[in-house]
Scaffold this motif. Structure first.
Motif, PDB file in Angstrom:
ATOM      1  N   LEU A  70       0.833  -1.196   0.000  1.00 47.67           N
ATOM      2  CA  LEU A  70       0.000   0.000   0.000  1.00 47.67           C
ATOM      3  C   LEU A  70       0.869   1.248   0.000  1.00 47.67           C
ATOM      4  CD1 LEU A  70      -0.166   1.486   3.092  1.00 47.67           C
ATOM      5  CD2 LEU A  70      -1.208  -0.714   3.588  1.00 47.67           C
ATOM      6  N   ILE A  71       0.220   2.374  -0.255  1.00 49.42           N
ATOM      7  CA  ILE A  71       0.878   3.680  -0.272  1.00 49.42           C
ATOM      8  C   ILE A  71       0.039   4.645   0.549  1.00 49.42           C
ATOM      9  CG2 ILE A  71       1.234   5.698  -1.760  1.00 49.42           C
ATOM     10  CD1 ILE A  71       2.397   3.879  -3.842  1.00 49.42           C
ATOM     11  N   VAL A  72       0.701   5.472   1.340  1.00 49.86           N
ATOM     12  CA  VAL A  72       0.029   6.535   2.087  1.00 49.86           C
ATOM     13  C   VAL A  72       0.581   7.866   1.587  1.00 49.86           C
ATOM     14  CG1 VAL A  72      -0.440   7.538   4.336  1.00 49.86           C
ATOM     15  CG2 VAL A  72      -0.241   5.051   4.104  1.00 49.86           C
ATOM     16  N   GLU A  73      -0.288   8.737   1.079  1.00 52.56           N
ATOM     17  CA  GLU A  73       0.136  10.011   0.513  1.00 52.56           C
ATOM     18  C   GLU A  73      -0.180  11.160   1.468  1.00 52.56           C
ATOM     19  OE1 GLU A  73      -0.352   9.074  -4.281  1.00 52.56           O
ATOM     20  OE2 GLU A  73      -1.821  10.366  -3.275  1.00 52.56           O
ATOM     21  N   GLU A  74       0.696  12.154   1.462  1.00 51.60           N
ATOM     22  CA  GLU A  74       0.469  13.401   2.191  1.00 51.60           C
ATOM     23  C   GLU A  74       1.201  14.510   1.452  1.00 51.60           C
ATOM     24  OE1 GLU A  74       2.685  13.630   6.006  1.00 51.60           O
ATOM     25  OE2 GLU A  74       3.232  11.551   5.566  1.00 51.60           O
TER      26      GLU A  74
END
Length: 663
Positions: free
Chosen positions: A633-637
């Motif tokens: 998964l990827i978490v973007e900010e």
């Protein structure tokens, strides 16, 4: 915002042509009510950039007669023993601008030859003739008897107004002639630049309506006033990384992890250090431009103990003469930046590789300030693909794996090679690139947890907000242990304590603050060249207790102890910190946060050795506390992107920190 307990962030592009403009741009972008600002802290790379790019002031050195060539002689030990073509570092002061003055004191501080001020008249005349902008003064044994240096500094300042003058005892009272000379020279070398920059910055801030006290982040992990920093700019050498180390210690403490490895990956460099018992290690053994084959330039100022390599988002991929793929240390920097920025970059970089592999979202980079150009990224990556006889996608993976191999070597250098077991540590990652590389690096290193703090791309700035004013004082006083009395130890520390109290009294904003002290002493076995530093209770420790701690510390550092060998006390150190209010980190609220709200979409991502996978994409600002997710998964900010590999899981704690561990 102290009243509401909230944190607001803004980030703008670096403006290399005028660094002040970048600060003003960020303030304007934030929309802050400037009149309400009551604290401003600054950290940056102005000092280290001026030195590494050789853009400092024209500097002269004044030293004791007979010691003109100390910068040239340096040390006899070579880091690369069998390199027959080894070349010493070039001194920052050419021989033409190195002057001798008749004076001499011995190692006990006794005057052997009085100062001949007439010799300084020749220095004044030559410096005027050659257009010298800064002067460093370093006399033999001035760490113990600074009188001649102080008199010379006054003499030169009166006759050369406008020329920056630095005396070595004003920077450090620690022995070792070459190291002290180099430290003094580099302080003088950057002083005019920092004075001009901070002067302009103060004017710009006042013009923007910010009239609060201005603090500068130091390499020792504490802050100081702009006025102090202007006179001692060499103390700002590693101000950014030092702030990040403070932040990592705080994050580790909040997570119940006293043993932390901190990794900061920016645009040009990757920096790492170990934090034990929630305290970053501070050393005066710092060497600028040190490598396996070069001794570097030693600096005798307190600096957080970090290892730094040329590996970051802007690091350029290239092939050496043997056809081997290399990444860094050359960087595309902020201007023009990686090719995908569309600002003129023409070389393949790590950021281009991360875009091609699907890690970075081209439409949500830097909080959506601008889009990334995939076509240009693929075009420049063809250079690597051609050299490897591979596809562009395979070339991008090769670039990422190469730079991560460089990073894991640096992490092993600060952990395994220093006797630490990484399995007992948590890895805190900061910088824009930290969360993108943290998961595979943590897995390869074997740490028990990878922690992504809030605002990782702004982590050094966040660390500055939680930093206290600090100043370090030291005094070399070489003496055999059997001759040392506990009263002498306390008297030396009392003298350092008085210097600390005087320092804080000169700052109106700190005059009434409560001061805390940490004492340390450098000791060594008789006949040794280098020493080991041990913490000391400055008001109660006995000589016997100090010696016992030294034997234990020496055994931990070097795996052996010599209980029957005489010991020498070398240098006494005192760190003084002012206790000031620091922002309180609030726990996450449930407002607008849920897994459903955080889920954005999916995209195909190449996870290097773990292959290509369809990865779920989440928005960090909407992840709730307690959320548990399985990779890939990827978490973007706004300031970074967190990558979680297959076989790993991620969970969110009560403060909003992301934790990554192997499933």
């Amino acid at each position: 915002d102290d009243a509401r307990g909230t944190l607001q962030t803004s980030k703008s592009l670096t403006t290399p042509g005028d660094l002040t403009q970048g600060v003003v741009d960020t303030v304007e972008l934030s929309g802050l009510e400037a009149s309400g600002v009551d604290f401003f802290v600054h950290g940056g790379t102005t000092v280290i950039n001026a030195i590494t790019e050789r853009k400092g002031a024209k500097t002269a050195l004044v030293t004791t007669a007979g010691f003109r060539d100390v910068l040239e002689i340096q040390r006899g030990n070579r880091p690369d023993l069998y390199n027959l073509r080894f070349k010493k570092e070039r001194p920052f002061v050419p021989r033409l601008l190195r002057f001798e003055v008749r004076e001499r004191v011995d190692a006990a501080g006794k005057v052997l030859t009085a100062l001949e001020t007439r010799d300084l008249d020749k220095v004044v005349a030559r410096c005027r003739e050659k257009g010298v902008e800064a002067i460093a003064i370093q006399y033999l044994h001035s760490y113990i008897a600074p009188g001649h240096e102080a008199e010379s500094a006054t003499y030169l300042r009166e006759r050369l107004p406008g020329v920056a003058v630095t005396a070595s005892h004003e920077i450090t009272r620690e022995w070792r002639e070459y190291e002290r000379a180099n430290t003094t020279v580099l302080n003088a070398y950057v002083q005019p630049i920092v004075q001009i920059y901070f002067g302009r910055l103060e004017e710009a801030l006042k013009g923007s309506g910010i009239v609060s006290p201005y603090a500068a982040m130091q390499s020792n992990g504490g802050t100081t006033s702009f006025a102090w920093a202007k006179e001692r700019p060499i103390t700002l050498m590693e101000s950014g990384p030092a702030a990040g180390c403070n932040g990592a210690a705080i994050v580790g403490a909040l997570c119940g992890e006293a043993q932390v490895i901190y990794l900061d990956i920016g645009g040009t460099t990757a920096k790492c250090t170990t934090i034990e018992d929630s305290k970053p290690k501070v050393t005066t053994e710092y060497r600028l431009e040190y490598s396996r084959t070069q001794f570097g330039y030693p600096l005798r100022v307190p600096t957080v103990d970090i290892v730094e390599i040329g590996a970051g988002g802007g690091s350029i991929a290239w092939f050496d003469q043997a056809g081997l793929l290399k990444v860094g240390p050359l960087s595309a920097g902020a201007d023009p930046g990686p090719a995908c920025y569309g600002r003129g970059g023409e070389e393949p970089t790590v950021t281009d590789a991360k875009l091609i592999t699907g890690v970075i979202n081209p439409t949500n980079f830097a909080g959506g300030q601008f889009n990334l150009d995939m076509t240009k990224a693929r075009t420049v990556m063809e250079k690597v693909a051609h050299g490897l006889d591979s596809s562009v996608e395979e070339a991008a993976v090769a670039v990422i794996r190469t730079v991560e191999a460089n990073m894991i070597n640096a992490l092993k250098l600060v952990s395994i090679q220093r006797g630490h077991d990484p399995r007992e540590f948590a890895l805190v990652v900061g910088g824009g690139g930290g969360p993108m590389h943290g998961a595979p690096l943590g897995r390869d290193l074997g740490v028990k947890d990878v922690i992504v703090p809030l605002y990782p791309g702004l982590f050094s700035a966040w660390g500055m907000l939680a930093t206290e004013p600090r100043c370090d004082f030291m005094q070399t006083a070489l003496q055999r242990a059997e001759e040392v009395k506990k009263e002498e130890v306390r008297a030396l520390f009392e003298g350092l304590k008085q210097a600390a109290e005087e320092y804080f009294r000169t700052d109106a904003n700190m005059a009434n603050a409560e001061i805390t002290y940490e004492g340390r002493i450098d000791l060594r076995y008789l006949g040794q060249e280098h020493s080991v530093t041990v913490p000391v209770e400055i008001t109660a420790a006995t000589v016997e207790e100090i010696l016992a701690d030294f034997h234990d510390a020496h055994e931990k550092t070097y795996t052996f102890r010599l209980d029957d060998t005489p010991v020498e006390f070398v240098t006494y150190r005192l760190a003084a910190s002012a206790n000031v209010p620091r922002p309180e980190l609030k726990k996450l609220t449930s407002d607008g946060r849920s897994l459903e709200a955080a889920r954005k979409d999916t995209r195909i991502v190449d996870f290097s050795e773990d292959g290509q996978h369809e990865a779920a994409v989440y928005e960090r600002d909407k992840l709730p506390a307690g959320a548990m997710l399985e990779g890939p998964l990827i978490v973007e900010e706004a300031t970074s992107t967190t990558l979680v590999h297959p076989g790993q899981h991620l969970w969110v704690d009560e403060f909003g920190f992301l934790h990554i561990a192997n499933a």
